[in-house]
Each structure stands twice: as C-alpha cells, then as structure tokens.
Design a protein around this motif. Structure first.
Motif, PDB file in Angstrom:
ATOM      1  N   ASP A  77     -23.710   7.338   7.499  1.00 26.64           N
ATOM      2  CA  ASP A  77     -23.472   6.072   8.189  1.00 26.64           C
ATOM      3  C   ASP A  77     -23.830   4.834   7.364  1.00 26.64           C
ATOM      4  O   ASP A  77     -23.204   3.798   7.514  1.00 26.64           O
ATOM      5  N   ASP A  78     -24.813   4.910   6.491  1.00 28.71           N
ATOM      6  CA  ASP A  78     -25.304   3.694   5.814  1.00 28.71           C
ATOM      7  C   ASP A  78     -24.447   3.316   4.604  1.00 28.71           C
ATOM      8  O   ASP A  78     -23.556   4.049   4.191  1.00 28.71           O
ATOM      9  N   THR A  79     -24.790   2.157   4.047  1.00 31.36           N
ATOM     10  CA  THR A  79     -24.078   1.648   2.876  1.00 31.36           C
ATOM     11  C   THR A  79     -24.271   2.580   1.670  1.00 31.36           C
ATOM     12  O   THR A  79     -25.403   2.919   1.329  1.00 31.36           O
ATOM     13  N   PRO A  80     -23.197   2.971   1.016  1.00 30.90           N
ATOM     14  CA  PRO A  80     -23.324   3.824  -0.166  1.00 30.90           C
ATOM     15  C   PRO A  80     -23.892   3.046  -1.356  1.00 30.90           C
ATOM     16  O   PRO A  80     -23.851   1.819  -1.368  1.00 30.90           O
ATOM     17  N   PHE A  81     -24.434   3.771  -2.345  1.00 27.72           N
ATOM     18  CA  PHE A  81     -24.852   3.079  -3.570  1.00 27.72           C
ATOM     19  C   PHE A  81     -24.399   3.833  -4.811  1.00 27.72           C
ATOM     20  O   PHE A  81     -24.302   5.053  -4.815  1.00 27.72           O
ATOM     21  N   ILE A  82     -24.107   3.029  -5.836  1.00 27.96           N
ATOM     22  CA  ILE A  82     -23.841   3.567  -7.177  1.00 27.96           C
ATOM     23  C   ILE A  82     -25.169   3.622  -7.907  1.00 27.96           C
ATOM     24  O   ILE A  82     -25.952   2.682  -7.854  1.00 27.96           O
ATOM     25  N   ILE A  83     -25.444   4.749  -8.594  1.00 31.70           N
ATOM     26  CA  ILE A  83     -26.556   4.798  -9.542  1.00 31.70           C
ATOM     27  C   ILE A  83     -25.936   4.876 -10.933  1.00 31.70           C
ATOM     28  O   ILE A  83     -25.052   5.694 -11.185  1.00 31.70           O
ATOM     29  N   CYS A  84     -26.367   3.960 -11.817  1.00 30.83           N
ATOM     30  CA  CYS A  84     -25.785   3.928 -13.171  1.00 30.83           C
ATOM     31  C   CYS A  84     -26.813   3.375 -14.158  1.00 30.83           C
ATOM     32  O   CYS A  84     -27.824   2.808 -13.747  1.00 30.83           O
ATOM     33  N   PRO A  85     -26.564   3.571 -15.445  1.00 24.08           N
ATOM     34  CA  PRO A  85     -27.466   2.980 -16.431  1.00 24.08           C
ATOM     35  C   PRO A  85     -27.595   1.469 -16.190  1.00 24.08           C
ATOM     36  O   PRO A  85     -26.599   0.795 -15.906  1.00 24.08           O
ATOM     37  N   GLN A  86     -28.805   0.959 -16.321  1.00 22.85           N
ATOM     38  CA  GLN A  86     -29.087  -0.458 -16.057  1.00 22.85           C
ATOM     39  C   GLN A  86     -28.128  -1.374 -16.811  1.00 22.85           C
ATOM     40  O   GLN A  86     -27.628  -2.354 -16.263  1.00 22.85           O
ATOM     41  N   MET A  87     -27.836  -1.016 -18.045  1.00 21.76           N
ATOM     42  CA  MET A  87     -27.013  -1.914 -18.869  1.00 21.76           C
ATOM     43  C   MET A  87     -25.562  -1.955 -18.397  1.00 21.76           C
ATOM     44  O   MET A  87     -24.796  -2.816 -18.825  1.00 21.76           O
ATOM     45  N   GLU A  88     -25.187  -1.043 -17.486  1.00 15.78           N
ATOM     46  CA  GLU A  88     -23.822  -1.073 -16.967  1.00 15.78           C
ATOM     47  C   GLU A  88     -23.723  -1.726 -15.591  1.00 15.78           C
ATOM     48  O   GLU A  88     -22.631  -1.815 -15.024  1.00 15.78           O
ATOM     49  N   VAL A  89     -24.853  -2.177 -15.063  1.00 15.38           N
ATOM     50  CA  VAL A  89     -24.846  -2.801 -13.740  1.00 15.38           C
ATOM     51  C   VAL A  89     -23.871  -3.994 -13.676  1.00 15.38           C
ATOM     52  O   VAL A  89     -23.100  -4.109 -12.717  1.00 15.38           O
ATOM     53  N   PRO A  90     -23.859  -4.863 -14.697  1.00 18.30           N
ATOM     54  CA  PRO A  90     -22.909  -5.995 -14.637  1.00 18.30           C
ATOM     55  C   PRO A  90     -21.451  -5.520 -14.554  1.00 18.30           C
ATOM     56  O   PRO A  90     -20.643  -6.106 -13.819  1.00 18.30           O
ATOM     57  N   ASP A  91     -21.118  -4.451 -15.271  1.00 20.04           N
ATOM     58  CA  ASP A  91     -19.745  -3.925 -15.218  1.00 20.04           C
ATOM     59  C   ASP A  91     -19.445  -3.366 -13.829  1.00 20.04           C
ATOM     60  O   ASP A  91     -18.335  -3.521 -13.317  1.00 20.04           O
ATOM     61  N   ALA A  92     -20.420  -2.710 -13.236  1.00 19.11           N
ATOM     62  CA  ALA A  92     -20.218  -2.159 -11.892  1.00 19.11           C
ATOM     63  C   ALA A  92     -20.017  -3.299 -10.889  1.00 19.11           C
ATOM     64  O   ALA A  92     -19.158  -3.231 -10.012  1.00 19.11           O
ATOM     65  N   LEU A  93     -20.814  -4.349 -11.036  1.00 21.46           N
ATOM     66  CA  LEU A  93     -20.670  -5.523 -10.159  1.00 21.46           C
ATOM     67  C   LEU A  93     -19.281  -6.140 -10.293  1.00 21.46           C
ATOM     68  O   LEU A  93     -18.664  -6.544  -9.307  1.00 21.46           O
ATOM     69  N   ALA A  94     -18.798  -6.175 -11.523  1.00 15.07           N
ATOM     70  CA  ALA A  94     -17.523  -6.852 -11.797  1.00 15.07           C
ATOM     71  C   ALA A  94     -16.324  -6.150 -11.156  1.00 15.07           C
ATOM     72  O   ALA A  94     -15.247  -6.723 -11.052  1.00 15.07           O
ATOM     73  N   THR A  95     -16.511  -4.900 -10.706  1.00 17.18           N
ATOM     74  CA  THR A  95     -15.382  -4.182 -10.090  1.00 17.18           C
ATOM     75  C   THR A  95     -15.081  -4.676  -8.682  1.00 17.18           C
ATOM     76  O   THR A  95     -14.034  -4.355  -8.129  1.00 17.18           O
TER      77      THR A  95
END
Lengths: 363, 363
Positions: free
Chosen positions: A49-67
């Motif tokens: 039911d809750d909001t899903p999360f992506i776990i990824c290398p810290q340095m890729e967080v900006p790329d994940a946000l940009a999607t």
C-alpha cells in the motif's frame, strides 16, 4: 506508476507485504530509471500500500530524480551497507514486513541471505512470473519505440550491405555499421554486432574477426539497435558474388521456414507450434540436424526476454506479444544461413517490425 | 588447468565434493572459454578429484572445443533441461555428491533451488572468496595483457583529445574514439565509453549525448579497452579553452589526491589507507563533500572486480594485485574532474599501467 499499481494489486491479492525488484531492466520498466549498477545494489521496493522507493548508489540519486519518478529515492554510499539501509527504510516506512516477493531468476543467493540475516522470519516468494506477465504484453507506447528500433536495425543492415567488398574484414564492416548507427543519433546497439563470413557462418555464435570477405562468401549480419530503452534484433544473410546451387538451396529453405512461421503468427497459436512450423520446413528439406537452436525469443527492454519460442513451450501467444523468429541452418560443408525478424502478435495476425527484404541479395 | 588444480586442492582441504562456477568471467578464467550465454546455463563443474566439465549451450560446444580446454564439454539443447543434464553428468562421473561449493554472489536463488530440487540432501557452501583470492593476484601472463590493454586506453584518450573541437557533440567524439580503437585491431571497449562536457562533468555516471563542446568546458573521458580478455579503465579530464581559476584549483586538487594515492601503493598498505590518503587531500582543500565514491576497484578479466578500494576495507594489498585509483570532485557550480589510473602492486611499490599525461591539458 501504472505498472507499479499492477504489482501492488498482485501483492494485495496474494497477501504479500512487499516486492523487491532488482533486475536493471525491470527497475527501468517500473520506474523509468535506467542504471547499470555493476556490483552495487540497485532495486525498487514496492509495498502493498505505501509509497515505493528506489535504492541506488548515492552518486546516481540525481539521475534517478531526473526521471520524474514520483516514489521515494534512497541512496547508499560505497562505505555503507546497502542492505542495512534497505531494511531500515522498510522499518521506517511500514514497520516489520513478514513476506517479500523477489525475482528468484535474478537475485543472487548471497543477496537472499543478506535479507534473511536481517529479517530471519520473512517468507520469501517469487515475483518473476507476475513481472513477465506484465512485460510480455507491450503497450502502444512501447510498440512505438520498438517500431523505431526495428527501423534503425533495417538501416544498419542496409549499411552493412553497402560496406561489403572484396578484401574488407568482418571487423571493418562491423565498425562501419556501428559508426553509422551512432552518427544517426547516438543510438546504442542491443548487443555486440555480429558480422560473419564464409565458413564462419556455420557457427550460430561466432566472433567477428580479421577474416577478409571473398567472392562466393555468404555474410551473416546479426544486430540490433536500442531506441528509448527498447531493443530490436535482426539477422540477414547475403551473398557476395554468385552463390553455388547448394548455398542457394540452404538459403531458400531458411527463408521458406522463416516466412512460414511469420505467416502463422496469430493469437492462440502456441510457441511450440510456431517452432514446429519452421522446423518442419527445414527437416523436410533434409537439414533438420543443422537447425540447432530454438526458433526465437521475446524482445523488448531486454534483447532476450520472456517468452522463449521453443519446441517445448506450450504457451499460447497473445495480442501485444513481441518476439523474434530466427530459424537457421549451420551446415559445416555448405554455409550457414539465418534470417530473423521481430514480430508483434496482433488481433488479426501479425505485424512484422523489421522490414529489410528477404529475397537473397547477391552483391 | 593450473587454476583448476588450486580449486581442487581447496575442495580436498575442505572436504567438498565439487564446485560449480557460473560467472562467465570465471568460466573464462578457469577454462579459457569465453561465452555470454544470456539466460542459458553456462558453467564449469570442478570435482575434488575427477575430470571437470563445462556445461554450455549445444551450439557453443565447437567454440568450447576450439579453446583447447582439456576437460570434458557437455552441451544442452534449448529443448532440454540443462539442470537434469548437469546432475546426470555428475552421477555418471562420480555417483552421488554430498556437498557443492557455488558462487553465492552470482548464482541466482532459482538456480540454487534447481540444484536442491534434484539433490535435496546436498550441503551448499561458498567458493567466491577462494576464486577472488586466486584472481586477485595476477600472473605475469595476465600482466602482459593488462599492460597492452592500458596502452590501448592511452591511445583512446589521445584520440579523444584530438577530436575535441568547438561545436562537436559528446557522441561524435565518443564515436570517433571507439571507431579508432576498433580500426586499430578490432578491440572491444571494457564498458560504454563516457564523454561528458561542461556542467555534465558534475555527474560521476552521466550519459554522453548531443551536448556541443564549448570554450571553457572541461571534458571527462572515462573508457577502457579489452585485450585478450583483460580490461583497462582510464579517466582523464581536459580543458577546452583557458579554464577559470576555480576550475584549475579543482583539477589540481584531484591530481594531487590521485598522485598521492598512486605513490603510496606498496605491499602491506590497506585499501582503506589508500582511500584516506586521496580523500584527505580533497577534504583538506575543502572539497570533501564532492568526492562521492570510493577510490577505486579491482581490475582484470572483469572491469570491476575484487578488491574494492574503499574507506571501510582493511584488506592489505599484495604484490600482483591490480586496481584503479580514481578520485574525483563533482562540484555542481564549478566543474567535475576525475583522474584514473590502473596500477599494479609490485615488490618495490607500484607499476602504473596507464601512462597518458596528467598535467592539465588545455586544448
């Protein structure tokens, strides 16, 4: 998020607390975030039911946000234990979970043990089939990308044909093809391009090398291009110089087998029936022992995906499925020939995505 | 077979009946047979005492034979269950086995279950660390290949520098580099080449695209070439047009950090000490928060392999180990800079494989 909701509905129906999806291609499918994390942990955790999360290398967080992904994003540093962070994030969000569906065909034994160490009582089940069921039926948006990927594959074969000349090596031709595809728009190939000539055509998985093209050779191109994350995969075999009669016969047999299978595609036919249609043509012509692989494979975000078009798969094909049809004959004393198209099952039968001609081209 | 014997001696010491090795890079390491089996089963089964066998797709059996591997080779067809064949082969050779070492960091949960279904009483243990211990110390033969791979990486950077010009896109430059490497001898890249320019340098894992090079840009090249199965991995950052003072300062800081770490390499120093030497230089200059990843990673058949050079790895480095040293600063308002070399630990200190200059090149 539409596909995420489908997983959540599966979790609710089966009373499973969460799913952890770790195949990079599946992470892309559900989140739009494409990453090759190498040995680092990448995944998307989908709760009932809750909001899903992506776990990824810290340095890729900006790329994940940009999607534009609207779920949460959690980064992990190289100095941190990513599993501690996953479990902590789960606990912060929903407390204890008692059951988890994983991709058993992807998650390693070590990673399963990392989960079990931290949540010893957890019930682990499979999510693989549910994801396959979703991914196997392509949406119209996905087909738009796949048509374009196939068009680029046709273009690449055309380049290959133009490059063939006496004394050129397989690698020179391969290089020209890949350069032309990159120049056209920076596209990546779906896999390492294959250009095989002469006796080397008799190996279904050979390596292109320094062999120089000679008059009388058959040349096999097997290649694909990625467009917006979707793969094409095409094979064409062409002749350099007038071919002998026995080579022509092998070519015609493969072409008849391929076209028979393509024309038989429609909703309700099984994978094994399709395989048999092509195989029977080749067997009846006396070359059965030289068709040493399955008829084809599913195609989409991955260049090989579900379903497998083999003689032992009784799955019924449905509208929206995309796969390859690629019979071949690998005769050590005559030549190898393979012809491969990408096809979509449609309500009325079949749409062939790859359109490069299949009459024997003699260069 | 020398490396196979090392595994057999480990199995004997630990009283384990067999090891099943499934990472394609490790299959290559132990057998000389390189294959990308996609979803098909590929592995090498090493018994305590008996002749080992490769299991691979039937259509790749000729390629496996061609490597000169002196163990057995067992093929499986697409219509057969590969696991039934593995278990049958084991039984035909040695009867029942009671214990098996697997690569837990590679074998999937599904594949472990396939083994357990067929041999329910089997004791499963890990072989990963033993393989890492073998692979981490490179032989002189391996170093010969790695020196050559590094030389090709230097060449590729040189090509990249020559290609930089106002208005050219990242992808055009990338394409020219990869073409030049292929033309030189059909070499493959170790990974997708990275060419990032201007503000895009501030992402450690960005994607090259249509951005056009402009005066004042820094350009990061991160690439590698495979030679005889061995990878190189180099990063250089160059300036297009005279750089501002703050960019120069970032560059000089990374360079000092990189050289400090390279010069500190010697047998007995730990991975975390090396990481700290570079990180301290960057932190002392005030950029600590912008160095967001580990110092480096092991290098060899795989482009990322054991050991990880992080701030939490207290492993002592030994003669014959090869790894990257690649500090970076990713400053969103100034520029990104990364410099990376491949180094070997030698009895006397260090051999640097990549030799392209590290003074700031202004083009």
């Amino acid at each position: 998020m539409k596909q995420v909701k489908r997983i959540q509905s599966f979790l609710n129906t089966n009373n499973i607390d969460a799913a952890f999806i770790t195949t990079p291609d599946n992470v892309f499918y559900f989140t739009g975030f494409r990453s090759n994390p190498h040995e680092r942990l990448l995944g998307v955790l989908i709760f009932k039911d809750d909001t899903p999360f992506i776990i990824c290398p810290q340095m890729e967080v900006p790329d994940a946000l940009a999607t534009g992904w609207t779920g949460d994003i959690v980064g992990h540093q190289d100095t941190e234990n990513a599993w501690d962070i996953v479990v902590q994030t789960i606990q912060n969000k929903v407390g204890v979970i008692q059951s988890l569906a994983i991709e058993k065909a992807h998650l390693t034994v070590e990673r399963q043990e990392a989960i079990l160490e931290r949540i010893p009582e957890i019930q682990i089940s499979r999510i693989d089939e549910e994801i396959n069921k979703l991914r196997v039926i392509k949406t119209e948006d996905e087909l738009v990308n796949m048509r374009k990927a196939a068009e680029l594959a046709d273009f690449a074969i055309e380049v290959g044909c133009k490059e063939i000349a006496e004394g050129k090596t397989e690698l020179e031709i391969l290089n020209a093809i890949e350069s032309a595809v990159k120049e056209k728009g920076g596209y990546q190939m779906s896999f390492d391009t294959m250009v095989l000539s002469g006796p080397k055509t008799a190996s279904p998985h050979g390596n292109p090398g320094d062999r120089k093209i000679q008059k009388g050779d058959f040349v096999i191109f097997d290649l694909g291009v990625i467009y917006n994350g979707y793969c094409s995969d095409i094979t064409r075999t062409v002749a350099f110089g007038e071919p002998t009669e026995d080579k022509r016969e092998v070519y015609d047999t493969v072409r008849r087998a391929e076209e028979a299978a393509v024309n038989a595609v429609k909703p309700g036919i099984t994978a094994m029936e399709l395989d048999k249609i092509a195989r029977d043509v080749i067997t009846d012509a006396g070359y059965g022992e030289y068709f040493t692989h399955r008829l084809g494979h599913g195609l989409g975000i991955s260049v090989h995906e579900f379903p497998s078009i083999t003689g032992v798969n009784d799955m019924k094909l449905e509208t929206g499925m995309v796969f390859t049809i690629e019979p071949g004959i690998y005769h050590p004393n005559i030549t190898g020939v393979r012809i491969e198209d990408d096809v979509v099952v449609t309500e009325n039968g079949v749409e062939v995505l790859t359109k490069f001609p299949k009459e024997l081209i003699v260069l």
